[in-house]
Motif scaffolding. Structure first.
Motif, PDB file in Angstrom:
ATOM      1  N   ARG A 283       0.650  -1.207  -0.063  1.00 29.88           N
ATOM      2  CA  ARG A 283       0.003  -0.051  -0.172  1.00 29.88           C
ATOM      3  C   ARG A 283       0.975   1.680  -0.017  1.00 29.88           C
ATOM      4  O   ARG A 283       0.575   2.005  -0.405  1.00 29.88           O
ATOM      5  CB  ARG A 283      -1.095  -0.464   1.263  1.00 29.88           C
ATOM      6  CG  ARG A 283      -2.446  -1.285   1.130  1.00 29.88           C
ATOM      7  CD  ARG A 283      -2.997  -0.564  -0.246  1.00 29.88           C
ATOM      8  NE  ARG A 283      -3.594   0.132   0.120  1.00 29.88           N
ATOM      9  CZ  ARG A 283      -4.980   0.261  -0.578  1.00 29.88           C
ATOM     10  NH1 ARG A 283      -5.177  -0.314  -1.744  1.00 29.88           N
ATOM     11  NH2 ARG A 283      -5.301   1.436  -0.375  1.00 29.88           N
ATOM     12  N   GLU A 284       2.123   1.334   1.026  1.00 24.85           N
ATOM     13  CA  GLU A 284       3.426   2.505   0.595  1.00 24.85           C
ATOM     14  C   GLU A 284       3.714   2.833  -0.643  1.00 24.85           C
ATOM     15  O   GLU A 284       3.267   4.207  -0.902  1.00 24.85           O
ATOM     16  CB  GLU A 284       4.125   2.433   1.384  1.00 24.85           C
ATOM     17  CG  GLU A 284       4.753   3.447   1.923  1.00 24.85           C
ATOM     18  CD  GLU A 284       6.395   3.376   3.374  1.00 24.85           C
ATOM     19  OE1 GLU A 284       6.962   4.154   2.961  1.00 24.85           O
ATOM     20  OE2 GLU A 284       6.037   2.472   3.788  1.00 24.85           O
ATOM     21  N   LEU A 285       4.082   1.770  -1.110  1.00 25.49           N
ATOM     22  CA  LEU A 285       3.953   1.840  -2.971  1.00 25.49           C
ATOM     23  C   LEU A 285       3.161   2.526  -3.471  1.00 25.49           C
ATOM     24  O   LEU A 285       3.708   2.815  -4.554  1.00 25.49           O
ATOM     25  CB  LEU A 285       5.019   0.160  -3.225  1.00 25.49           C
ATOM     26  CG  LEU A 285       4.915   0.128  -4.377  1.00 25.49           C
ATOM     27  CD1 LEU A 285       6.384   0.848  -5.017  1.00 25.49           C
ATOM     28  CD2 LEU A 285       5.222  -1.159  -4.925  1.00 25.49           C
ATOM     29  N   LEU A 286       2.061   1.970  -2.851  1.00 31.64           N
ATOM     30  CA  LEU A 286       1.118   2.522  -4.277  1.00 31.64           C
ATOM     31  C   LEU A 286       0.893   4.089  -3.583  1.00 31.64           C
ATOM     32  O   LEU A 286       0.664   4.856  -5.053  1.00 31.64           O
ATOM     33  CB  LEU A 286      -0.146   2.266  -3.780  1.00 31.64           C
ATOM     34  CG  LEU A 286      -1.677   2.352  -4.622  1.00 31.64           C
ATOM     35  CD1 LEU A 286      -1.661   2.528  -6.205  1.00 31.64           C
ATOM     36  CD2 LEU A 286      -3.130   1.672  -4.399  1.00 31.64           C
ATOM     37  N   GLU A 287       0.643   4.190  -2.503  1.00 33.36           N
ATOM     38  CA  GLU A 287       1.008   6.236  -2.076  1.00 33.36           C
ATOM     39  C   GLU A 287       2.102   6.457  -3.186  1.00 33.36           C
ATOM     40  O   GLU A 287       1.948   7.688  -3.415  1.00 33.36           O
ATOM     41  CB  GLU A 287       1.368   5.847  -1.084  1.00 33.36           C
ATOM     42  CG  GLU A 287       0.182   5.473  -0.191  1.00 33.36           C
ATOM     43  CD  GLU A 287      -1.289   6.473   0.077  1.00 33.36           C
ATOM     44  OE1 GLU A 287      -0.853   7.834  -0.858  1.00 33.36           O
ATOM     45  OE2 GLU A 287      -2.130   5.707  -0.165  1.00 33.36           O
ATOM     46  N   ARG A 288       3.414   6.005  -3.349  1.00 27.99           N
ATOM     47  CA  ARG A 288       4.383   6.662  -3.679  1.00 27.99           C
ATOM     48  C   ARG A 288       4.007   6.621  -5.358  1.00 27.99           C
ATOM     49  O   ARG A 288       4.229   8.239  -6.218  1.00 27.99           O
ATOM     50  CB  ARG A 288       5.211   5.995  -3.746  1.00 27.99           C
ATOM     51  CG  ARG A 288       6.314   5.886  -2.825  1.00 27.99           C
ATOM     52  CD  ARG A 288       6.975   6.679  -1.971  1.00 27.99           C
ATOM     53  NE  ARG A 288       7.983   6.046  -0.934  1.00 27.99           N
ATOM     54  CZ  ARG A 288       9.046   5.705  -0.819  1.00 27.99           C
ATOM     55  NH1 ARG A 288       9.824   5.229  -2.055  1.00 27.99           N
ATOM     56  NH2 ARG A 288       9.563   5.153   0.387  1.00 27.99           N
TER      57      ARG A 288
END
Length: 374
Positions: A283-288
């Motif tokens: 999910r953090e990768l998606l936020e990037r």
């Protein structure tokens, strides 16, 4: 969700559902398909259609719902006016039961109360049943403790991919005009190296982001975005951040070697095989990627479409259909002819899981020739 959340009864499910969707549904019908162990297996939401579009809406929903059918189905309507959701709910009920599906419950949410369009027993009084305060539902408390919070409504999801005026202006100033800059289209080695180094900064490991390291500058973000004009690099980057979407054997070997040399591998990146959506950091990768999408102005339609489509690929792999749709809608609004966005939009519209498509592509005769065929 990486942990199991247990709910008891329809009212607790209604309290938890916004966390599953990522936002509070309004004027909608939601189909929740359970597996044989009564776990949520598949969720689909549609806006309430005009009455003369109910039949086509049912037909659009039936395909993915029947394909994912592995147990009972729940039909949930969200409305502002009494009976607004009844036509679609009842049509879906009839269609599903005619295909042998078990519809476990049909419920309507309106004004903080639960109603039933099909049950007249004491459990479903005409005046409805008050829904519990979400804060009093143990499952909601668990989700809040994990840092989850649904957005206000579907339009708030669109805001996650909408351009940020100040940042988009700064990044746009560094983006060369495509008509004046043919280097990326030729995929020159130097431009590719610059783009991959920029992506290495955009995708840096979370622990690498500290007080001594600043967020990527507008120039770095522009170089990363510019790199997506190179189709070979774009496809390889999508396969890097969303492993399993594109088989490694169909990618440019030179580009793959470049990514493997420079890009980080946290959150499952760079494994070239399907990664479970629950892997830590996804999910953090998606936020990037969403942050990068907000940094690209609509006035650069090809670039905005490329970044939004890349983010949509990962969102869809993570099971976030609302976010994938929002990203694709922006991509096709600014650049209706962007082919990859159109293709992925069809995948999302039909509810096709990424891992299913990957297996089909790998098994198809002549799959190794797909790249050369364009």
């Amino acid at each position: 969700m990486s942990e199991t959340t247990t709910v008891h009864g329809p009212d607790e499910l209604l309290a938890v559902l916004p966390y599953q969707l990522g936002y509070h549904p309004t004027r909608s019908v939601v189909v929740v398909a359970l597996d044989r162990r009564r776990r949520v297996h598949f969720t689909a939401r549609v806006d309430l259609p005009p009455e003369d579009h109910v039949v086509e809406t049912v037909e659009a929903l039936l395909g993915p719902v029947r394909r994912e059918l592995d147990g009972p189905v729940l039909l949930l309507g969200y409305e502002d006016e009494p009976h607004a959701s009844d036509p679609l709910l009842l049509a879906l009920l009839e269609a599903l039961e005619s295909h042998g599906a078990e519809v476990a419950d049909v419920a309507v949410v309106r004004g903080g109360r639960r109603y039933s369009p099909v049950c007249e027993r004491v459990c479903c009084p005409p005046e409805g049943v008050p829904l519990p305060d979400p804060h009093a539902v143990p499952a909601v408390a668990e989700l809040v403790a994990r840092g989850l919070a649904p957005l206000a409504d579907r339009s708030a999801v669109d805001g996650l991919v909408a351009p940020d005026a100040e940042q988009a202006s700064a990044v746009g100033a560094w983006l060369p005009l495509p008509a004046l800059d043919r280097r990326s289209r030729r995929g020159s080695a130097r431009v590719r190296r610059e783009a991959v180094r920029a992506w290495a900064l955009v995708l840096a490991r979370p622990e690498a982001v500290g007080r001594r390291r600043h967020e990527p500058t507008p120039e770095v973000l522009a170089r990363a975005v510019e790199g997506l004009r190179d189709i070979g690099l774009r496809d390889a980057l999508i396969a890097w951040v969303a492993p399993g979407v594109v088989p490694r054997g169909l990618l440019d070997a030179v580009v793959v070697a470049l990514l493997e040399r420079h890009l980080p591998r946290w959150a499952g990146m760079g494994t070239w095989a399907h990664v479970d959506r629950e892997v830590e950091g996804r999910r953090e990768l998606l936020e990037r990627l969403l942050a990068l999408a907000r940094a690209v102005p609509d006035e650069r339609p090809d670039d905005a479409a490329a970044v939004c489509t890349t983010a949509a690929q990962l969102a869809w792999q993570l099971g976030d259909g609302a976010l994938a749709r929002a990203a694709l809608e922006r991509a096709l609004r600014v650049e209706p002819g962007y082919r990859l966005a159109r293709l992925l939009s069809g995948v999302v519209e039909h509810g096709l899981r990424p891992e299913t498509l990957t297996r089909a592509g790998e098994a198809a005769p002549g799959a190794g020739r797909l790249r050369r065929a364009g």
